[in-house]
Design an enzyme around this catalytic site. Structure first.
Site, short mmCIF file in Angstrom:
data_model
loop_
_atom_site.label_atom_id
_atom_site.label_comp_id
_atom_site.label_asym_id
_atom_site.label_seq_id
_atom_site.Cartn_x
_atom_site.Cartn_y
_atom_site.Cartn_z
N LYS A 80 0.81 -1.36 0.20
CA LYS A 80 -0.21 -0.26 0.18
C LYS A 80 1.39 1.22 0.53
CE LYS A 80 -4.53 0.51 0.80
NZ LYS A 80 -5.77 -0.02 -0.28
N GLY A 178 -22.58 4.77 4.17
CA GLY A 178 -21.66 5.84 2.93
C GLY A 178 -22.50 4.80 1.70
N GLY A 180 -21.03 5.97 -1.33
CA GLY A 180 -20.54 6.80 -2.10
C GLY A 180 -19.86 5.67 -3.22
N VAL A 182 -18.73 2.42 -3.78
CA VAL A 182 -19.14 1.19 -3.52
C VAL A 182 -20.71 1.31 -3.08
CG1 VAL A 182 -18.99 -1.12 -2.61
CG2 VAL A 182 -16.81 0.11 -3.27
N TYR A 184 -23.10 2.76 -3.72
CA TYR A 184 -24.19 3.62 -3.75
C TYR A 184 -24.74 2.04 -4.66
CZ TYR A 184 -27.05 4.51 -8.51
OH TYR A 184 -27.66 5.24 -9.29
P1 NAD Z 1 -15.86 6.83 -1.98
O1 NAD Z 1 -15.49 8.10 -0.98
O2 NAD Z 1 -16.88 6.85 -3.15
O3 NAD Z 1 -17.36 6.32 -0.67
C1 NAD Z 1 -16.92 7.18 1.24
C2 NAD Z 1 -18.77 6.80 1.32
O4 NAD Z 1 -19.16 7.50 2.82
C3 NAD Z 1 -18.81 8.99 0.87
O5 NAD Z 1 -19.93 9.28 -0.19
C4 NAD Z 1 -18.76 9.98 1.60
O6 NAD Z 1 -19.49 10.83 2.01
C5 NAD Z 1 -19.60 8.58 3.17
N1 NAD Z 1 -18.61 8.93 4.79
C6 NAD Z 1 -18.01 9.24 5.00
N2 NAD Z 1 -17.63 9.46 6.18
C7 NAD Z 1 -19.52 9.77 6.66
C8 NAD Z 1 -19.85 8.41 8.00
N3 NAD Z 1 -18.65 9.80 8.81
N4 NAD Z 1 -20.80 8.58 7.76
C9 NAD Z 1 -21.50 8.07 6.90
N5 NAD Z 1 -20.88 8.14 5.62
C10 NAD Z 1 -19.16 8.87 4.98
O7 NAD Z 1 -14.96 5.62 -0.85
P2 NAD Z 1 -15.71 3.90 -1.58
O8 NAD Z 1 -14.70 3.72 -2.75
O9 NAD Z 1 -17.28 3.59 -1.86
O10 NAD Z 1 -14.72 2.85 -0.39
C11 NAD Z 1 -15.94 3.53 0.47
C12 NAD Z 1 -15.26 2.29 1.80
O11 NAD Z 1 -14.67 0.89 0.93
C13 NAD Z 1 -13.95 2.15 2.18
O12 NAD Z 1 -13.60 2.20 3.78
C14 NAD Z 1 -12.36 2.29 1.22
O13 NAD Z 1 -11.71 1.64 1.60
C15 NAD Z 1 -13.36 0.71 0.91
N6 NAD Z 1 -12.81 -0.15 0.41
C16 NAD Z 1 -13.47 0.67 -1.46
C17 NAD Z 1 -13.11 -0.16 -2.96
C18 NAD Z 1 -13.41 0.08 -3.78
O14 NAD Z 1 -13.31 -0.41 -5.04
N7 NAD Z 1 -13.28 1.64 -4.36
C19 NAD Z 1 -12.48 -2.09 -2.29
C20 NAD Z 1 -12.16 -2.37 -1.11
C21 NAD Z 1 -12.42 -1.48 -0.53
#
Ligand code: NAD
Length: 345
Positions: A80, A178, A180, A182, A184
């Site tokens: 990482k 959340g 975001g 994922v 969604y």
């Molecule tokens: P993202 O930033 O697109 O979405 C995260 C969402 O959480 C955002 O909409 C944000 O506004 C919201 N958020 C932040 N703080 C909050 C709170 N206190 N209460 C409620 N909502 C809150 O991120 P993502 O890519 O959707 O990833 C989400 C999680 O999954 C992260 O922890 C990331 O490390 C993990 N993850 C993502 C992927 C991927 O493919 N994107 C893969 C493995 C793990």
């Protein structure tokens, strides 16, 4: 700041502190383990309060990648990177990611980078002009989030099968924290199979849109934990399973895509004692990295079929945990370590 004696050091093979004066880049690249192959893991950009906080984050995340890749059956190790900077800054992104790409290149292919929290495919594209050791670029395997969401949905179904002896989520209530990238897509899968959604996010506008699209009830962030639901799906931050939230949870399943969901390992034992089935985070959220692993010769059907294996992997973990009367997170760690040690010979 201890490095070799850091509590999260866990035998890391290599930790590189990167500084580039011209761009102001300050980054740490951690290569945890390459027994299964070159280390893969995204690059996070975050406004860390201290170097120590950044080091702790990168060490924990890179170890998680080793375990995630091993249990997903990928010929990839774990690593990482973190860039210590405000993720919203836009002024010198090109210089920062060029400098970052040069540091990745110096590692000669022992670490491959990709997007993560605070970085985007566009940033990684800039880095790719300095190094071939990057993945998840637009036009190749693309955005990993829909695959992470698919894996998380199937992981929720595995948990539902084990805990409620049911083959679908129809009529079950799910609290999604959340919505975001994922979250969604996860909401879409759950809604299409008939789940009832309660959602929260700090972005009110996005919340209203998703609430309307998937007929979901939206609540303010602090109200998500004690909802009267069957499943709590953390899809935002880490460490949301902690002493305070464990007192509030009514759900019988915790299964979501966020990384590092347990504030401390003992919270896995606490979940078990409360009769809550926990889908270990790095197992259920491996869909994105599985998709990236197909990048060199991309085939969406093959990638999807491998993501679907998350369902069976989780069922195996749940069964073993029951048989051995141990927390699911402990079982997952043990299975991952066995795979890595076997590869080490
Ligand atoms: P993202 O930033 O697109 O979405 C995260 C969402 O959480 C955002 O909409 C944000 O506004 C919201 N958020 C932040 N703080 C909050 C709170 N206190 N209460 C409620 N909502 C809150 O991120 P993502 O890519 O959707 O990833 C989400 C999680 O999954 C992260 O922890 C990331 O490390 C993990 N993850 C993502 C992927 C991927 O493919 N994107 C893969 C493995 C793990």
């Amino acid at each position: 700041m201890a490095v070799f004696n850091h509590p999260a050091y866990d035998g890391h093979e290599q930790v590189v502190f990167c500084h580039d004066e011209a761009s102001g880049l300050k980054a740490i690249i951690a290569v945890h383990n390459t027994h299964l192959g070159a280390a893969f893991g995204g690059c996070r950009m975050w406004n860390y309060h201290s170097d120590d906080e950044a080091l702790t984050d990168v060490l924990r995340l890179s170890k998680g990648m080793t375990y995630k890749n091993a249990l997903a059956g990928l010929a990839m190790g774990g690593g990482k990177a973190v860039i210590i900077a405000d993720p919203s800054r836009t002024d010198n992104r090109e210089a920062l990611f060029r400098a970052f790409g040069k540091f990745v290149n110096k590692l000669g292919g022992s670490y491959y980078s990709a997007e993560d929290v605070g970085t985007s495919p566009a940033d990684i594209k800039i880095a790719s002009e300095e190094t071939p050791y990057v993945a998840g670029l637009e036009g190749k395997s693309g955005d990993p989030s829909p695959f992470t969401a698919l894996g998380t949905f199937l992981g929720i179904k595995a948990a539902v099968k084990h805990q409620f002896k049911r083959d679908n989520v129809k009529g079950l209530k799910v609290a999604v924290q959340g919505i975001g990238h994922v979250g969604y897509h996860l909401c879409r899968h759950l809604y299409q199979e008939g789940a009832e959604l309660i959602i929260t996010d700090i972005h009110q506008q996005a919340l209203e849109k998703v609430a309307q699209e998937f007929n979901a009830i939206s609540v303010v962030p602090q109200e998500i934990y004690d909802q009267d639901v069957d499943i709590y799906a953390p899809c935002a931050l880490g460490a949301t399973i902690n002493d305070a939230t464990l007192r509030l949870l009514k759900a019988k399943i915790v299964a979501g895509c966020a990384n590092n969901q347990l504030a401390e390992p003992r919270h896995g034992e606490q979940l078990k004692q409360q009769g809550i089935l926990y889908a270990p985070d790095y197992v259920i959220n491996a869909g994105g990295i599985i998709n990236v692993s197909f990048e060199s010769n991309y085939d969406v059907k093959q990638a999807t079929a491998k993501v679907e294996q998350i369902y069976d992997t989780l069922l195996t973990i749940f069964q073993k945990a029951d048989e051995q009367n141990r927390p699911t997170a402990e079982i997952a760690d043990e299975m991952a370590r066995n795979i890595i040690n076997h590869a080490a010979g």
